[in-house]
Design a protein around this motif. Structure first.
Motif, short mmCIF file in Angstrom:
data_model
loop_
_atom_site.label_atom_id
_atom_site.label_comp_id
_atom_site.label_asym_id
_atom_site.label_seq_id
_atom_site.Cartn_x
_atom_site.Cartn_y
_atom_site.Cartn_z
N THR A 112 0.85 -1.20 0.00
CA THR A 112 0.00 0.00 0.00
C THR A 112 0.88 1.24 0.00
O THR A 112 1.94 1.29 0.63
N SER A 113 0.45 2.21 -0.69
CA SER A 113 1.25 3.43 -0.79
C SER A 113 1.00 4.31 0.43
O SER A 113 -0.14 4.49 0.86
N ILE A 114 2.05 4.83 0.96
CA ILE A 114 1.97 5.70 2.12
C ILE A 114 2.28 7.12 1.64
O ILE A 114 3.34 7.38 1.05
N THR A 115 1.38 8.00 1.87
CA THR A 115 1.59 9.39 1.44
C THR A 115 2.08 10.20 2.63
O THR A 115 1.43 10.28 3.66
N ILE A 116 3.24 10.76 2.43
CA ILE A 116 3.83 11.60 3.45
C ILE A 116 4.05 12.97 2.82
O ILE A 116 4.56 13.09 1.70
N ALA A 117 3.71 13.96 3.55
CA ALA A 117 3.87 15.32 3.03
C ALA A 117 5.35 15.67 2.92
O ALA A 117 6.19 15.18 3.68
N ASP A 118 5.66 16.52 1.99
CA ASP A 118 7.05 16.92 1.78
C ASP A 118 7.60 17.66 2.99
O ASP A 118 8.79 17.53 3.32
N THR A 120 6.94 17.11 6.09
CA THR A 120 7.28 16.14 7.12
C THR A 120 8.63 15.52 6.83
O THR A 120 9.47 15.34 7.74
#
Length: 137
Positions: A112-118, A120
Motif C-alpha cells: 500500500t502506498s503511504i503518502t507523506i507530506a514533503d 514532514t
C-alpha cells in the motif's frame, strides 16, 4: 572300659503314664475347650494390596506429568515480541529472507502506498544529523 550292651542292662521305667481311656475321649474334650467363635482372619495381602495400589497410582501420575506438560506448552502461535526480538538480534536475516517467508497476500497488503507530506520529510531530514545512514538504508 567295659563294653555296654543295651539289651543286657535293666531298663528304667519312665515317670510318665497316661490315664486309662485317655485317647478315646481326647477329641471330645479338646473340642469342648475350643472357643465357639472363630477369630477374625486378617489377610496378609490386604496391606500389600493397598500398598501396590498406591505405588501404581504414583507411577501413573509420574508418567502423565510429561504428557500433560507437553500438551499445555505446545502452541502454534508465536509471540510477536519474541519474533521481533529474534529478527532484531539475528544479523544474518535480510529483507529477502523475510519476503520468502511471506505469502503473496501478505506482500500485496504491504504494497500500500503511504503518502507523506514533503514538509514532514524535510523536518525529519533537518532534525536528524545522521543523514548518511538514512541514505544507505
Amino acid at each position: 572300659m567295659k563294653t555296654f550292651k543295651l539289651e543286657n542292662e535293666p531298663k528304667i521305667a519312665t515317670g510318665f503314664k497316661t490315664p486309662d481311656h485317655y485317647f478315646e475321649n481326647f477329641s471330645l474334650k479338646m473340642m469342648q475347650q475350643l472357643p465357639e467363635s472363630e477369630p477374625k482372619v486378617i489377610s496378609i495381602f490386604q496391606k500389600r494390596k493397598n500398598l501396590i495400589m498406591m505405588v501404581a497410582a504414583v507411577l501413573v501420575i509420574a508418567l502423565m506429568i510429561p504428557i500433560l506438560n507437553y500438551s499445555t506448552t505446545s502452541t502454534s502461535e508465536l509471540d510477536s515480541t519474541a519474533l521481533e526480538n529474534y529478527i532484531t538480534y539475528q544479523s544474518n536475516v535480510n529483507q529477502y529472507d523475510l519476503m520468502s517467508g511471506l505469502e503473496s497476500e501478505d506482500i500485496n497488503s504491504l504494497n500500500t502506498s503511504i503518502t507523506i507530506a514533503d514538509e514532514t520529510i524535510e523536518d525529519v531530514l533537518s532534525e536528524n544529523s545522521n543523514l548518511e545512514n538514512l541514505i544507505l538504508e
